[in-house]
Every structure is written in structure tokens, then in C-alpha cells.
Design a protein around this motif. Structure first.
Motif, PDB file in Angstrom:
ATOM      1  N   PRO A   3      46.928  80.488  38.214  1.00  9.26           N
ATOM      2  CA  PRO A   3      47.286  81.634  37.374  1.00  9.26           C
ATOM      3  C   PRO A   3      48.504  82.366  37.922  1.00  9.26           C
ATOM      4  CG  PRO A   3      45.400  82.183  38.726  1.00  9.26           C
ATOM      5  CD  PRO A   3      45.704  80.733  38.971  1.00  9.26           C
ATOM      6  N   PHE A   5      52.167  84.244  37.561  1.00  4.72           N
ATOM      7  CA  PHE A   5      52.717  85.159  36.573  1.00  4.72           C
ATOM      8  C   PHE A   5      54.231  85.228  36.749  1.00  4.72           C
ATOM      9  CE2 PHE A   5      48.766  87.160  35.210  1.00  4.72           C
ATOM     10  CZ  PHE A   5      47.911  86.712  36.206  1.00  4.72           C
ATOM     11  N   ALA A  14      58.161  81.985  29.219  1.00  2.00           N
ATOM     12  CA  ALA A  14      57.243  82.141  30.362  1.00  2.00           C
ATOM     13  C   ALA A  14      56.541  80.824  30.634  1.00  2.00           C
ATOM     14  CB  ALA A  14      56.239  83.246  30.079  1.00  2.00           C
ATOM     15  N   SER A  16      55.121  79.549  33.138  1.00  3.45           N
ATOM     16  CA  SER A  16      53.920  79.486  33.949  1.00  3.45           C
ATOM     17  C   SER A  16      52.669  79.854  33.166  1.00  3.45           C
ATOM     18  CB  SER A  16      54.054  80.400  35.176  1.00  3.45           C
ATOM     19  OG  SER A  16      54.205  81.731  34.773  1.00  3.45           O
ATOM     20  N   LEU A  17      52.814  80.251  31.908  1.00  4.63           N
ATOM     21  CA  LEU A  17      51.649  80.492  31.063  1.00  4.63           C
ATOM     22  C   LEU A  17      51.217  79.191  30.403  1.00  4.63           C
ATOM     23  CD1 LEU A  17      52.503  83.835  29.201  1.00  4.63           C
ATOM     24  CD2 LEU A  17      50.991  83.509  31.157  1.00  4.63           C
ATOM     25  N   ARG A  18      49.930  79.028  30.252  1.00  5.19           N
ATOM     26  CA  ARG A  18      49.437  77.891  29.494  1.00  5.19           C
ATOM     27  C   ARG A  18      49.784  78.066  28.021  1.00  5.19           C
ATOM     28  NH1 ARG A  18      43.829  78.028  32.884  1.00  5.19           N
ATOM     29  NH2 ARG A  18      44.347  76.400  34.373  1.00  5.19           N
ATOM     30  N   GLN A  21      47.775  80.638  26.159  1.00  2.49           N
ATOM     31  CA  GLN A  21      48.081  82.021  26.533  1.00  2.49           C
ATOM     32  C   GLN A  21      49.363  82.502  25.856  1.00  2.49           C
ATOM     33  OE1 GLN A  21      48.210  81.137  30.681  1.00  2.49           O
ATOM     34  NE2 GLN A  21      46.042  81.621  31.052  1.00  2.49           N
ATOM     35  N   GLN A  22      50.360  81.607  25.781  1.00  8.73           N
ATOM     36  CA  GLN A  22      51.594  81.949  25.089  1.00  8.73           C
ATOM     37  C   GLN A  22      51.331  82.162  23.598  1.00  8.73           C
ATOM     38  OE1 GLN A  22      54.518  82.517  26.612  1.00  8.73           O
ATOM     39  NE2 GLN A  22      55.417  83.125  24.653  1.00  8.73           N
ATOM     40  N   LEU A  25      49.744  85.531  23.091  1.00  8.84           N
ATOM     41  CA  LEU A  25      50.740  86.595  23.171  1.00  8.84           C
ATOM     42  C   LEU A  25      51.541  86.688  21.875  1.00  8.84           C
ATOM     43  CD1 LEU A  25      52.147  86.247  26.797  1.00  8.84           C
ATOM     44  CD2 LEU A  25      50.836  88.156  25.874  1.00  8.84           C
ATOM     45  N   THR A  53      44.497  85.836  33.379  1.00 13.68           N
ATOM     46  CA  THR A  53      45.944  85.632  33.370  1.00 13.68           C
ATOM     47  C   THR A  53      46.563  86.188  32.099  1.00 13.68           C
ATOM     48  OG1 THR A  53      45.739  83.646  34.724  1.00 13.68           O
ATOM     49  CG2 THR A  53      47.765  83.888  33.445  1.00 13.68           C
ATOM     50  N   PHE A  54      45.978  85.836  30.965  1.00 16.43           N
ATOM     51  CA  PHE A  54      46.494  86.321  29.685  1.00 16.43           C
ATOM     52  C   PHE A  54      46.449  87.836  29.613  1.00 16.43           C
ATOM     53  CE2 PHE A  54      44.946  87.950  25.574  1.00 16.43           C
ATOM     54  CZ  PHE A  54      46.149  87.906  24.867  1.00 16.43           C
ATOM     55  N   ARG A  57      49.012  89.508  31.881  1.00 18.25           N
ATOM     56  CA  ARG A  57      50.367  89.288  31.345  1.00 18.25           C
ATOM     57  C   ARG A  57      50.624  90.235  30.177  1.00 18.25           C
ATOM     58  NH1 ARG A  57      54.695  89.461  30.200  1.00 18.25           N
ATOM     59  NH2 ARG A  57      56.309  87.867  29.943  1.00 18.25           N
TER      60      ARG A  57
END
Length: 580
Positions: A3, A5, A14, A16-18, A21-22, A25, A53-54, A57
Motif C-alpha cells: 500500500p 502512496f 497515481a 502505485s494505486l491499484r 482504487q483509481q 477515486l 489505501t483508498f 488517498r
């Protein structure tokens, strides 16, 4: 992917986000990232997918845009407060996890606090004042806890109604009671029933396909139980066979009783499975979820006898519990034994083997417990969970990919499953569930390997502990893709049937071997039908009739092996199409 950031990055870059998660967002801020975002947002994501993580962020984004200036994280347990604070610190958000109601203002060194639902319920007016004082984002971790009784729900609503933004998170099926959860939107369906509506959902099935979570192999163990009632009568029953509700409950308790051999044999099998996994996952660890303190200590002694090594014991009244959990996560020790409170939110990614040694059977608790083992660190890791061969648990295991919304406007406990007991299941436990004394005394309890459940299917036939047949399933490689797991399980079952046939070659009754083959196929078909029943709500008789209409042939008792195989293929095809 850990995780990690990113620093402030251009919208949509981004890396590094899965992917999910993107996407979440983008669901919040819009595809171009310029939307102001809703006041309330509910994200439902399977355990292990990376909800923390989400959420952090999103919190960072809102703080950088100056939409909010303060953060409150509401958690179910004390341990999770500290876990959130540590994760937030890694992205430059300073959270005080030790904040207490009598403390007054939050220290100037912190961006916000982490508190429990119980803390909020004790003084909602205090937290309302904090929320009103600054533009606040409130993150509700496992938001279903806000529905733990009307008083908790009312307190959460009072405390955080003034919040500028509210983010609700859930990783498990919603409650089966009818208490509305604050700040969750409900919509009425065509049937007149109101159901919760998530703004973004990422279920176990998609996460498994993406390699974000591990495939879970369930190894069910049956066995013969014998116990003595208060009246002095001795009763014998076989776990895994049709029993009355009372018989199932008592046989289940006898199986988990440290005085019997069932739990000893299952722990030994689980440790052999852990040894196999550690060939390719050197730091793989195991977790035994116990019902109470007495059982937890007894199981730890059994593991020492099996492994020659001590096990970490985590008890609910131990002030050092959080430190023990964290320390275990950072070592390569084999086993941890914990009371049921450890089931939710505990983040130990190296856990690969579980033993479900508790009599708690609510779907919510089961999902939370299994969630401890699904977090993937690299593609191909598998998880294995050992459990008693009890119909309720078999149903839950078959529903791993099922997504459930919170349903209002219906009778409470219509399915016989009581999530109202979740708080009871997670509270501090010093004594057995049944009160001052058990209603019976375990005389004897022995285990037999029953079957493996995976992806809605059932594999394997009864085998004695330590037998070659059991070892075939305990020795499944630890690094496999989900489709490889299915293929290997089918291959192992076919080999088991073939071996049984070879052993009986000298038997003049050739039809006996054919009958045994058909019995195994019927069992596999019935397991798939049972899983489809749980997934769709269709009665099992209706499912069997639909399979006959699709494939032809007589009812199952008169069907040939080939006809049963055709129906097995058809229902697997239904399941695959439903997932995609």
C-alpha cells in the motif's frame, strides 16, 4: 502491491494505486478529477483489497484541495485505531489513536483522531462539537458497526451529521438485522424492499480475477462425536451427516472441545498444510480462531506438541494484544491462536492457513474471519482454511463470491442467521459460550477428512487423518493460479476414485465400483447445486429441474455417470457466466 502512496501527482497518474482504487477515486471526483465529490460515499470492497489505501488517498486529496482540514477515523476495535494511525503516518497524515473522550481538544500536532464506535456512543455531543469546529472528513471503517443497536446508530448520526464529508467503508456482507445504518443510502426495489446502495463495489470475484486476493481452499473435516448429557445419557453422532439442529450444535461443540481428538487431528493436518505452503512462501503463518480464552490456551498447547514450537496467544483482555499481533506479523513464527475478536480488520498479510475453531456461525463473522487470509502479496499465493463439516459453514464457504446489500423492510432473521450476535461474538470472552457449564460432557471426538470446497464445487471423499488420500489435498502446491487450483482439485478427485477402483479390482461385483463413481459425481453435483442455491436463492429442486431441462435425462437417482457429468459442466458454466 504494497500500500504505497504517491506524492502529489497529476490526476490519473497515481501508478502505485491499484486499478480498482483509481476507479473508485474517479467515481468520487469524476473521470477528469475536477468534480467536488459527494458529501457521502459508500465503498464496499472485499477484505484484503486495500480499503485503507483508498481511504487515505482520498483523505489526502480532500485535504490538499482544502475541502477538509480535519480527519476522524471511526473503527470497531482499539487495535484498528493504531493500525489506521500507522498507515496514515506513512502518507504524512498524523492521527492520534490514543484520543479519549475526557481529553478535550485534539493536539496541534495531529490532523485528526482515530476512535472506536463505542467511544463515540459514550459522548456523541463531544464528537459533534469537534466535527463542527473544523471542516471534517469522517471515515467509518466497517460501517455496519454503526448499526449495532439504535443507540449506536443514533450516536453516530448525532456526532457526525455536521461533517463536511463522510466516507463509509465495508469489506463484508452487510447486517441481516433491520436497523438502518447512518449515512447509508437505501433505495426501494421493484419488490418494495429497501436495500443499501454502494457508490463503488469491488467484490471477491473481481479481486480474485485481478490477483488482488488469494484463492481460498476450504478443507472440511467430519468425524464421530460422543458426548454425555446432564441426564447421564450418552449420544453418538457423526459430524457431516444430516442431524437435527441441536445434534449439530452439540456435535460441533464436541469437535472443538480440547478434551477430544478432533481438534488435535485437525490442528496437525493444518500444520502439515502450513509446512507445504512454507516451501514456496517461507514466512507463511497460521491463525487459529478460538471461541474463548480457555480453548485458546489449550489449542496453543496442542500446537506446541505438534510443532515443537510455541504459538503466540492473543487474548481479548490482554493490554499487549496489539503489540503481539504486530510482532507476529513481522516474524516468521508458525502459529497464532486468538479469541474471536481478532477476526476483523487484523492486517497480517503472511497469514495463509486458518483453523475456524469457533462455534460462531453468522455470515458476517465468517466473512470477516476468512478475510484475514485472502490478502495477496504476490500472484499465485493460495490460502487454506480448515473448518468443521457443518451445513451453515459449508453454505458460507460456497458464498465467497456473493455480494449482499443491507436489506430493510423484511422479517428479522428470515434465513435463520443472526448477525445481531456479531458484537457478542467479538466481545471479550473468558468462558465458554454456553454459560456456567457445558450442557454435556465430551466423551470422544475423532476427525475424518470430509471434502474440499473451492469455487462453488466440492472435491474429495472421506479419508482418515494421515492417509495418502488426505495428503493428496494437504499437499496442493502453495503457488497456483485460481484456474490451476480448480484443475488440480478435479485431477486429485479423479485419482482418488481411480485408486478406490484399483483397490476393489478383485471384487466380483463390478457394479459396486460404478455405483461408487456415481456416488462421488452425485456428491459433486449436489454441492454445486447447494452453492447455486445460496448464490441465487432458487430452491434446490428448481435448480435440478432446470439442469434436467437443459441437459436431458432422468432424475439424479436414475441418471448415468455421463449425464451427471454433463449437468456438472452446465452448472459450472452458469457460475462462470454469472461471475463475468
Amino acid at each position: 502491491m504494497p500500500p504505497a502512496f504517491p506524492e502529489r501527482a497529476a490526476w490519473g497518474t497515481a501508478s502505485s494505486l491499484r486499478a480498482w482504487q483509481q476507479q473508485a477515486l474517479e467515481a468520487y471526483f469524476g473521470a477528469d478529477g475536477t468534480a467536488p465529490g459527494p458529501r457521502d460515499f459508500l465503498t464496499v470492497a472485499t477484505p484484503g483489497a486495500g480499503k485503507t489505501t483508498f481511504a487515505l488517498r482520498l483523505a489526502r486529496e480532500l485535504m490538499e484541495r482544502r475541502v477538509v482540514s480535519s480527519l476522524t477515523i471511526v473503527c470497531p476495535t482499539e487495535h484498528l485505531k493504531r493500525q489506521w494511525a500507522e498507515s496514515a503516518a506513512r502518507v504524512g497524515i498524523r492521527i492520534d489513536p490514543e484520543y479519549q473522550n475526557g481529553q478535550g481538544p485534539v493536539g496541534k500536532d495531529f490532523h485528526g483522531v482515530a476512535v472506536t464506535y463505542a467511544t463515540v456512543a459514550a459522548r456523541p455531543a463531544l464528537h459533534r462539537n469537534r466535527t463542527e469546529a473544523r471542516k471534517s472528513l469522517v471515515i467509518f471503517d466497517e460501517v455496519h458497526h454503526a448499526g449495532d443497536g439504535l443507540s449506536w446508530g443514533d450516536a453516530v448520526r448525532e456526532a457526525f451529521e455536521p461533517a463536511t464529508r463522510r466516507l463509509a467503508l465495508s469489506g463484508t456482507p452487510f447486517r441481516t438485522d433491520i436497523n438502518p445504518i447512518p449515512f447509508v443510502q437505501y433505495e426501494e426495489g421493484p419488490d418494495g424492499v429497501r436495500r443499501s446502495q454502494a457508490d463503488y463495489t469491488y467484490g471477491y470475484g473481481p479481486a480474485l480475477a485481478d490477483g488482488v486476493v488469494r484463492p481460498v481452499i476450504f478443507l472440511a473435516y467430519a468425524g464421530e462425536m460422543r458426548w454425555r448429557t446432564r441426564a447421564g445419557d450418552e449420544i453418538t453422532a457423526t459430524l457431516g451427516e444430516p442431524l437435527t439442529q441441536d445434534q449439530t450444535s452439540q456435535a460441533w461443540r464436541a469437535a472443538l472441545d480440547p478434551k477430544g481428538n478432533w481438534i488435535t487431528q485437525v490442528l496437525a493436518a493444518a500444520d502439515r498444510r502450513l509446512t507445504e505452503l512454507r516451501r514456496v512462501i517461507p514466512d507463511a503463518g497460521g491463525l487459529v480462531i478460538a471461541t474463548d480464552h480457555e480453548a485458546a490456551r489449550a489449542y496453543a498447547k496442542m500446537l506446541r506438541a505438534v510443532t515443537g514450537q510455541g504459538a503466540t496467544i492473543v487474548l481479548s483482555d490482554d493490554p499487549t494484544a496489539s503489540k503481539k499481533i504486530k510482532a507476529f506479523g513481522e516474524t516468521d513464527d508458525r502459529w497464532m491462536v486468538a479469541v474471536r475478536m481478532v477476526s476483523e480488520g487484523v492486517d497480517i498479510p503472511r497469514l495463509c492457513v486458518g483453523v475456524y475453531a469457533t462455534s460462531t456461525s453468522t455470515p458476517l463473522f465468517f466473512a470477516q474471519a476468512i478475510g484475514r487470509f485472502v490478502r495477496a502479496r504476490k500472484r499465485g499465493e493460495t490460502a487454506s482454511v480448515f473448518l468443521p463439516s457443518v451445513p451453515t459453514l459449508m453454505g458460507h464457504a460456497s458464498e465467497m463470491e456473493e455480494e449482499r446489500d443491507h436489506v430493510l423492510d423484511r422479517p428479522v432473521r428470515e434465513d435463520g442467521l443472526d448477525d445481531d450476535l456479531l458484537a457478542e461474538a467479538n466481545r471479550e470472552k473468558d468462558t465458554p459460550d454456553v454459560g456456567e457449564e457445558l450442557p454435556f460432557e465430551t466423551v470422544e471426538a475423532s476427525a475424518t477428512f470430509d471434502r474440499v470446497l473451492y469455487d462453488g464445487g466440492e472435491f474429495g471423499m472421506n479419508a482418515e487423518p494421515g492417509s495418502a488420500e488426505e495428503e493428496e489435498f494437504l499437499g496442493i502446491p502453495g503457488l497456483l493460479e485460481p484456474d490451476q487450483v480448480s484443475a488440480l482439485l478435479r485431477k486429485r478427485q479423479a485419482e482418488q476414485i481411480a485408486n478406490e477402483r484399483r483397490r476393489k479390482t478383485g471384487d466380483p461385483r463390478e457394479d459396486r465400483t460404478a455405483a461408487e463413481d456415481i456416488a462421488a459425481l452425485r456428491r459433486e453435483l449436489n454441492g454445486l447445486v447447494n452453492a447455486w442455491n445460496h448464490r441465487t436463492g432458487q430452491p434446490q429442486g428448481v435448480i435440478h429441474n432446470e439442469l434436467r431441462r437443459s441437459c436431458g435425462g432422468p432424475p439424479v437417482p436414475q441418471a448415468s455417470a455421463e449425464e451427471i457429468r454433463e449437468r456438472i459442466a452446465k452448472i459450472r458454466d452458469w457460475a462462470a457466466k454469472r461471475r463475468h
